[in-house]
Design an enzyme around this catalytic site. Sequence first.
Site, PDB file in Angstrom:
ATOM      1  N   ASP A 133       0.778  -1.228   0.000  1.00 49.23           N
ATOM      2  CA  ASP A 133       0.000   0.000   0.000  1.00 49.23           C
ATOM      3  C   ASP A 133       0.818   1.292   0.000  1.00 49.23           C
ATOM      4  O   ASP A 133       0.323   2.333  -0.409  1.00 49.23           O
ATOM      5  CB  ASP A 133      -0.957  -0.001   1.211  1.00 49.23           C
ATOM      6  N   CYS A 190     -26.805  -3.172  -8.967  1.00 46.00           N
ATOM      7  CA  CYS A 190     -26.745  -2.658  -7.594  1.00 46.00           C
ATOM      8  C   CYS A 190     -25.956  -1.355  -7.538  1.00 46.00           C
ATOM      9  O   CYS A 190     -24.908  -1.231  -8.151  1.00 46.00           O
ATOM     10  CB  CYS A 190     -26.101  -3.690  -6.674  1.00 46.00           C
ATOM     11  N   CYS A 193     -23.555   1.020  -2.756  1.00 40.52           N
ATOM     12  CA  CYS A 193     -22.378   1.747  -2.285  1.00 40.52           C
ATOM     13  C   CYS A 193     -22.412   3.205  -2.732  1.00 40.52           C
ATOM     14  O   CYS A 193     -22.039   4.113  -1.976  1.00 40.52           O
ATOM     15  CB  CYS A 193     -21.096   1.074  -2.769  1.00 40.52           C
ATOM     16  N   CYS A 197     -22.929   6.847   0.068  1.00 34.22           N
ATOM     17  CA  CYS A 197     -21.850   7.800   0.338  1.00 34.22           C
ATOM     18  C   CYS A 197     -22.407   9.097   0.920  1.00 34.22           C
ATOM     19  O   CYS A 197     -23.238   9.759   0.292  1.00 34.22           O
ATOM     20  CB  CYS A 197     -21.072   8.092  -0.945  1.00 34.22           C
ATOM     21  N   CYS A 213     -14.301  12.597  -0.547  1.00 33.56           N
ATOM     22  CA  CYS A 213     -14.351  11.358   0.231  1.00 33.56           C
ATOM     23  C   CYS A 213     -13.934  11.619   1.677  1.00 33.56           C
ATOM     24  O   CYS A 213     -12.894  12.224   1.937  1.00 33.56           O
ATOM     25  CB  CYS A 213     -13.436  10.321  -0.415  1.00 33.56           C
ATOM     26  N   CYS A 240     -14.096   6.197   6.637  1.00 33.38           N
ATOM     27  CA  CYS A 240     -15.538   6.049   6.412  1.00 33.38           C
ATOM     28  C   CYS A 240     -15.782   4.654   5.851  1.00 33.38           C
ATOM     29  O   CYS A 240     -15.124   4.246   4.900  1.00 33.38           O
ATOM     30  CB  CYS A 240     -16.021   7.127   5.433  1.00 33.38           C
ATOM     31  N   CYS A 243     -19.638   2.939   2.223  1.00 33.43           N
ATOM     32  CA  CYS A 243     -19.740   2.267   0.924  1.00 33.43           C
ATOM     33  C   CYS A 243     -19.318   0.807   1.018  1.00 33.43           C
ATOM     34  O   CYS A 243     -19.777  -0.028   0.232  1.00 33.43           O
ATOM     35  CB  CYS A 243     -18.922   3.010  -0.136  1.00 33.43           C
ATOM     36  N   CYS A 247     -22.540  -3.073   1.183  1.00 36.43           N
ATOM     37  CA  CYS A 247     -22.460  -3.961   0.021  1.00 36.43           C
ATOM     38  C   CYS A 247     -23.109  -5.316   0.321  1.00 36.43           C
ATOM     39  O   CYS A 247     -22.774  -5.967   1.317  1.00 36.43           O
ATOM     40  CB  CYS A 247     -21.001  -4.161  -0.380  1.00 36.43           C
TER      41      CYS A 247
END
Length: 379
Positions: A133, A190, A193, A197, A213, A240, A243, A247
């Site tokens: 990451d 769908c 998500c 938000c 975001c 957060c 989203c 799901c």
Amino acid sequence: MAADPRDAIRKAAGALGFDACRFASAADPWGAGDRLHAFVEAGRHGDMGWMETTRDRRAHPTAMWDGARSAVVLGLNYGPGEDPLPQLDDRSAGYLSVYARGDDYHELIKGRLKTLAGQIAARTGQDVKVFVDTAPLMEKPLAQRSGLGWQGKHTNLLSREHGNWLFLGVILTAAELTPDPPEGEHCGSCRACLDACPTQAFPAPFQLDARRCLSYLTIEFAGPWPVEFRTATGARIYGCDDCLAVCPWNKFAQASQEGRLQARQTLVSPRLSDLLALDDPAFRALFTKSPVKRIGRDRFVRNVLYAAGNSDDPDLIPLVVALLDDPAPVVRGAAVWALSRLFPEGFATERMAREGDEADAEVLQEWRGPLPPLYGEGG
């Protein structure tokens, strides 16, 4: 017939605690680099300048290491075991994203990846590189290419086995390993998500504007927020999950069994009153080993003050007033806004007492009127 080296790698990955291990080509062409370029050109990366400066290296795994031939993509489940979103109903408590309630996953995964990479190098005789990451590598497109999951309409990775709760790590190797079949997209019609938000950060399915975001604002953004995002954040003070948590694929997810990723009780619905009182040593002590510590006390308390302004809790007023004199301008400015929400009848008195001595332009702007909607947006 020679043994498939992937079998031994998968077995070793499982022994190290990984919940998924898949293989992908690191050399084949892909379209992820073009999508990254469009994202940056539109300015949707906000203040994350490193995304622009490393854009060329991120465009493809071989742009960073031309010797890369295969990718070993690892997943570690951090599922909470239950829907975390009802915790947002308690406005006197702060909400930290599920991933940040245990130990920092970067440190947890990195050590295991290095161990596994050493075993792969010994087995194949080829060079390896490890990524978690923090390096210029796009893990999510590689994960989809490996069949581990797919990038949903919220741009995050999700899978049929683990829902939305997977940490990713990647080992690039110069060895030629047979790739697994890629995973297709299974979102269908769908849009749960997108609709969930709180800040409408998705301009279209499969597109994100990071500037809107709450994960970006609470973690990456250093300054005062536009007012619309302050009110939309509610009790969210770090990250957060909306989203992710809504799901439908999460119905197949299981609670994480990794001890170091288990939520600390002190980080599940912590009281805003306790968090507003944090000085730097107390902040570091509370968030030791946590990813939250990386944003620093001042940015974190700014987030808590926005949540305090949304709390309707008059008991927080003395703590907010005390922070009007904080050494950090970003804290003072957020305290001004929180005071205007919690104690409007006393706001003018506090402004008269402090405005003349305030030297920071952004804090003065808060006293005179907070930042308008979409302040600072462009691109």
